[in-house]
Each structure stands twice: as structure tokens, then as C-alpha cells.
Design an enzyme around this catalytic site. Structure first.
Site, PDB file in Angstrom:
ATOM      1  N   HIS A  82       0.558  -1.020   0.222  1.00 43.46           N
ATOM      2  CA  HIS A  82       0.053   0.112  -0.421  1.00 43.46           C
ATOM      3  C   HIS A  82       1.199   1.097   0.001  1.00 43.46           C
ATOM      4  CE1 HIS A  82      -3.610   1.778   0.648  1.00 43.46           C
ATOM      5  NE2 HIS A  82      -3.714   2.703   0.777  1.00 43.46           N
ATOM      6  N   ASP A 161     -14.319   3.360   6.740  1.00 45.40           N
ATOM      7  CA  ASP A 161     -13.236   4.155   5.963  1.00 45.40           C
ATOM      8  C   ASP A 161     -14.077   4.621   4.814  1.00 45.40           C
ATOM      9  OD1 ASP A 161     -10.436   4.618   5.416  1.00 45.40           O
ATOM     10  OD2 ASP A 161     -10.453   3.272   3.670  1.00 45.40           O
ATOM     11  N   ARG A 168     -13.153  12.889   4.350  1.00 43.53           N
ATOM     12  CA  ARG A 168     -11.779  13.818   5.291  1.00 43.53           C
ATOM     13  C   ARG A 168     -11.327  14.268   3.269  1.00 43.53           C
ATOM     14  NH1 ARG A 168      -8.095   9.337   6.068  1.00 43.53           N
ATOM     15  NH2 ARG A 168      -6.756  10.711   6.038  1.00 43.53           N
ATOM     16  N   SER A 183      -6.800   4.579   8.796  1.00 44.84           N
ATOM     17  CA  SER A 183      -7.561   4.056   6.982  1.00 44.84           C
ATOM     18  C   SER A 183      -6.754   2.993   6.747  1.00 44.84           C
ATOM     19  CB  SER A 183      -6.711   5.934   6.127  1.00 44.84           C
ATOM     20  OG  SER A 183      -8.202   5.578   5.113  1.00 44.84           O
TER      21      SER A 183
HETATM   22  N1  URA Z   1      -4.575   6.183   1.827  1.00 44.67           N
HETATM   23  C1  URA Z   1      -5.187   5.610   2.498  1.00 44.67           C
HETATM   24  O1  URA Z   1      -5.797   4.512   2.394  1.00 44.67           O
HETATM   25  N2  URA Z   1      -5.391   6.264   3.561  1.00 44.67           N
HETATM   26  C2  URA Z   1      -5.533   7.884   4.175  1.00 44.67           C
HETATM   27  O2  URA Z   1      -6.024   8.544   4.586  1.00 44.67           O
HETATM   28  C3  URA Z   1      -4.812   8.006   2.940  1.00 44.67           C
HETATM   29  C4  URA Z   1      -3.827   7.561   1.535  1.00 44.67           C
END
Ligand code: URA
Length: 433
Positions: A82, A161, A168, A183
Site C-alpha cells: 500500500h 473508512d 476527508r 485508514s
Molecule cells: N491512503 C489511504 O488509504 N488512506 C488515507 O487516509 C491516505 C492515503
């Protein structure tokens, strides 16, 4: 305690209790807390921060807001990846087939563009027919057959999320270490898997602009992973200028395919190989000494490209795009942005290029904005390269010129030229294991 009191508590800098955080997450998931109250608490968290304990509770509550995928019946070691998000950050699209070609299973749930940063899902959906909305059973079937699958967040996984991420994005509450940590890790823990490699971006084009903040985010991410039973490692990598030479959606797919054919830009190749090596080491498929060489071999032999083809096919996409880029969405118009003077490109400010690309239609301002998958920006001259005065440094790709004036102004501001070759910072700034 009423939710207004929870907001006030955080506004005043006091720590939230586990029940406050659980009430927030269940209320957001059930849509019982209105967006304006959720946004108020998010802003209070951005300003006041959260302790490790509060962040752990937030992550756990977000994981529990939905299901957890059980990948234990899929043979092989499952290693996720990620990125916290950057400009031109298409690494996952090279890395997933590359690591799969080297023998680890790569389950990947990706997100859409957030702010000025691009999203893997938006890029993948430029491939005609590619479905990002597979069921968990279909996802597992592709993992078994291909060794990697890239899908979007399902409604069943970390649904809290999904709502918070969207909120957000439009309330200037993305850049927060605890919110990003919760998140990212809520999705990764819900996704299953044995290990995880994180790319924490740092610099002008990232949500974390200072190395200290990026390291702190990396530390928290790794700690949450370890606490949740996921072997986790993070690299902190530079995001001051766009990664590679393409920013947008379809143009980034082309750059990934070129990279898988052995013709990628040096920074993208280096990062993909470095991260793939960490995935192989963490997954026990290679030793420290030979992991990078193994990843480079899979790139050079075409094995990673074959995986990409199989991935696209398995998702219902038109894999003829691999050999024929005209099957991807195109931009019908182009506009050159020249160097203001002769010299060496000192910087191409990633945040401004990301915003220029958004202005051309490649990203969204609001959650439900449509995007133009053919639009974007090409970086013809990277930092360190010589330029003549008036030579094209950036090329704007678009179909609709409504955002052109704004994009041109941003792109001009993004280019910095110096008399002497600049000292270029390293791509990998650190590792937290
Ligand atoms: N990537 C994510 O999955 N969440 C975030 O808050 C920022 C980047």
C-alpha cells in the site's frame, strides 16, 4: 455522552475514550452521525492529534465496521502493498504483477484518487472492461488463478473508512498521521494476508511533507500492523517530483506497460524493484542478497508482463491494450509548457503537477465528479536533465479546455530551472521494520 461532547473533548485537546471512538465509527458506518459532525471531529483530530492508543482503537473499530477476508485457503504466502499516495504513483500496477511473477500472492484493494494524488482504481478503470467491483469469492478465485488481483474497496470491508475517506477528501482533513494510519491499516487488516509492505510517501506531492512526519507515520503503520498480526515493513520514499513521466490515468497505464516491457523510467523501475524485493523477503520467497536480482529478472524476462495480461483478462478487461495503447482513453488535445530559461531542471513540484492534472479533468474535486481518463500531464524533462530556454518541460493532455488556463499556470509554477545540475535526493529515504 452526546457526540457534540465528543467533538468538544477532542477540540479541547483531551484524549478520547475507547467508547467515544467506537460510537463515532459505528455512527458513521450506520450513517447516524451527520457529515457535518463527523467532519468537525475529523478536523479536531487533524489539529489535536491522537495518541497511539486512540489510533489503535480507531483502527480496530474501523476493521470491525465490516468483514475480514479469510485468505487462509489460498495457497502461498500473501503479501500486500500500500502507498500513502503520490503524484504519478503507479507503482502498484507494476509491482503486483511483478511480485506475483516472483511467487508471492498479492491481494490488493486499492482506492480512488484523493486530493491531488492519483488512485490505482481510477487508473485501472481506464482499461476497457476491467472490473474493480469483484465479489470476495471472485477476488479469491483470481488470486488462486493469477497470483494477484486488484479490486476496489468492497462495501463489506472497512465500510467506515469508505465514508470517512470520501469526507476527508472534501474537508481538508487528509493530512493527519493518526487518520491516515487508521485508514490504511483498517483496510489492510480487513483484507487478510500474511505480510504487508508500505510505501510512505514524503515530500511536496505527499500528504506527509516532512521526513519527521513521514517517519512517524511509518512507525505508527508498522506498529499497528504488528499489533494486528501482520508482518509489516515500511519504506519512506521521496515524493517531491512526480514518479516516472506520466501523471493521469490512461497515460499512467501506458507507462506501467512500458515498464513491464523493460522500458520504464529509472525512478519507477528502481522503486518497483526495491518494493518487490522487500515483499519477497518478507514473504520468505527470497533472501536479502538475491531478492532484487530476482525481481529484475522477472521484469526482464517478460514474466511480470505476462502476469499483467492475465490480471487484466481475469478482471474482464481488454488485454489487447498491452500491445495497442490506442485502445485506452486518449486526449485529443495537447499544450506544451516550456522551460522559462536554459539550464538544468532543478525541481518539478509534484503537488502543482497533481493539481494541474486535476484541473484538466484527470482527478476529482468532489466525491461524485466524473473524471476524464484520457487527461493528464507528461513530464518530458525530469529533475537533473538539461533544458534549453523555451524547450517543452511539461505537456498537458486534455479533451476539455475549461481547466486549461488554471492547469497551465500551475504547470508553469511547477517548473524550477537552475544554472547548475541540482543535487538529487535519494528515492528511498528510510525503512521502518
Ligand atoms: N491512503 C489511504 O488509504 N488512506 C488515507 O487516509 C491516505 C492515503
Amino acid at each position: 455522552m452526546s457526540f457534540v461532547d465528543v467533538i468538544a473533548k477532542k477540540r479541547d485537546g483531551r484524549a478520547l475514550l475507547r467508547e467515544d471512538i467506537e460510537g463515532f465509527v459505528t455512527g458513521v458506518t450506520a450513517a447516524e452521525i451527520p457529515d457535518y459532525q463527523a467532519a468537525a471531529l475529523l478536523m479536531a483530530i487533524v489539529i489535536r492529534g491522537m495518541s497511539d492508543q486512540e489510533t489503535a482503537w480507531l483502527t480496530e473499530a474501523m476493521v470491525r465496521s465490516g468483514d475480514r477476508v479469510d485468505l487462509s485457503d489460498i495457497p502461498g504466502v500473501k503479501v500486500g502493498k500500500h502507498s500513502t499516495g503520490g503524484v504519478g504513483d503507479k507503482v502498484s500496477l507494476v509491482l503486483a504483477p511483478l511480485a506475483a511473477a516472483c511467487g508471492v500472492v498479492v491481494p490488493k484493494m486499492s482506492g480512488r484518487g484523493l486530493g491531488h494524488t492519483g488512485g490505482t482504481l481510477d487508473k485501472l478503470e481506464s482499461i476497457p472492461g476491467y472490473r474493480t467491483d469483484l465479489t470476495i469469492d471472485q477476488f479469491k478465485d483470481v488470486l488462486r488463478r493469477v497470483g494477484t488481483s486488484i479490486i476496489g474497496p468492497t462495501a463489506a470491508l472497512a465500510p467506515a473508512d469508505r465514508r470517512l475517506y470520501a469526507l476527508r477528501d472534501v474537508t481538508a482533513t487528509v493530512s493527519s498521521v493518526p487518520l491516515i494510519a487508521a485508514s490504511v491499516m483498517s483496510k489492510k487488516l480487513a483484507e487478510g494476508g500474511d505480510a504487508l509492505v508500505l510505501d510512505v510517501k514524503c515530500g511536496r506531492g505527499a500528504f506527509m511533507t516532512s521526513p519527521a512526519d513521514a517517519r512517524e507515520l511509518a512507525r505508527r503503520l508498522v506498529a499497528i500492523g504488528a499489533h494486528g498480526g501482520l508482518r509489516t515493513e515500511a519504506l519512506v520514499t521521496a515524493m517531491d517530483s512526480p514518479l516516472g513521466r506520466a501523471v493521469g490515468n490512461a497515460v499512467e497505464i501506458v507507462e506501467c506497460l512500458e515498464t513491464l516491457k523493460g522500458r520504464g523510467p529509472a525512478d519507477l523501475v528502481t522503486l518497483a524493484v526495491t518494493l518487490a524485493a522487500r515483499m519477497l523477503v518478507l514473504g520468505g520467497r527470497a533472501g536479502e542478497a538475491d531478492a532484487e536480482a530476482g525481481a529484475r529478472r522477472a521484469l526482464a524476462s517478460g514474466a511480470a508482463l505476462d502476469k499483467m495480461r492475465a490480471l487484466i483478462d481475469a478482471h474482464g478487461g481488454d488485454s489487447r491494450v498491452v500491445d495497442d495503447y490506442t485502445r485506452l482513453p486518449q486526449a485529443t488535445r495537447r499544450s506544451a509548457v516550456p522551460a522559462p530559461a536554459a539550464g538544468f531542471v532543478e525541481a518539478i513540484h509534484a503537488d502543482l503537477v497533481g493539481r494541474a492534472s486535476m484541473a484538466l479533468g484527470a482527478g476529482r474535486r468532489r466525491i461524485d465528479d466524473p473524471i476524464d481518463r484520457g487527461a493528464g500531464v507528461l513530464v518530458l524533462k525530469k529533475p537533473g536533465e538539461p533544458v534549453a530556454a523555451g524547450e517543452t518541460v511539461l505537456e498537458l493532455l486534455f479533451n476539455d479546455d475549461r481547466g486549461l488556463a488554471q492547469a497551465s499556470a500551475l504547470a508553469r509554477e511547477a517548473i524550477q530551472v537552475a544554472d547548475a545540475p541540482p543535487a538529487l535526493p535519494p528515492l528511498v529515504l528510510g525503512r521502518v521494520a
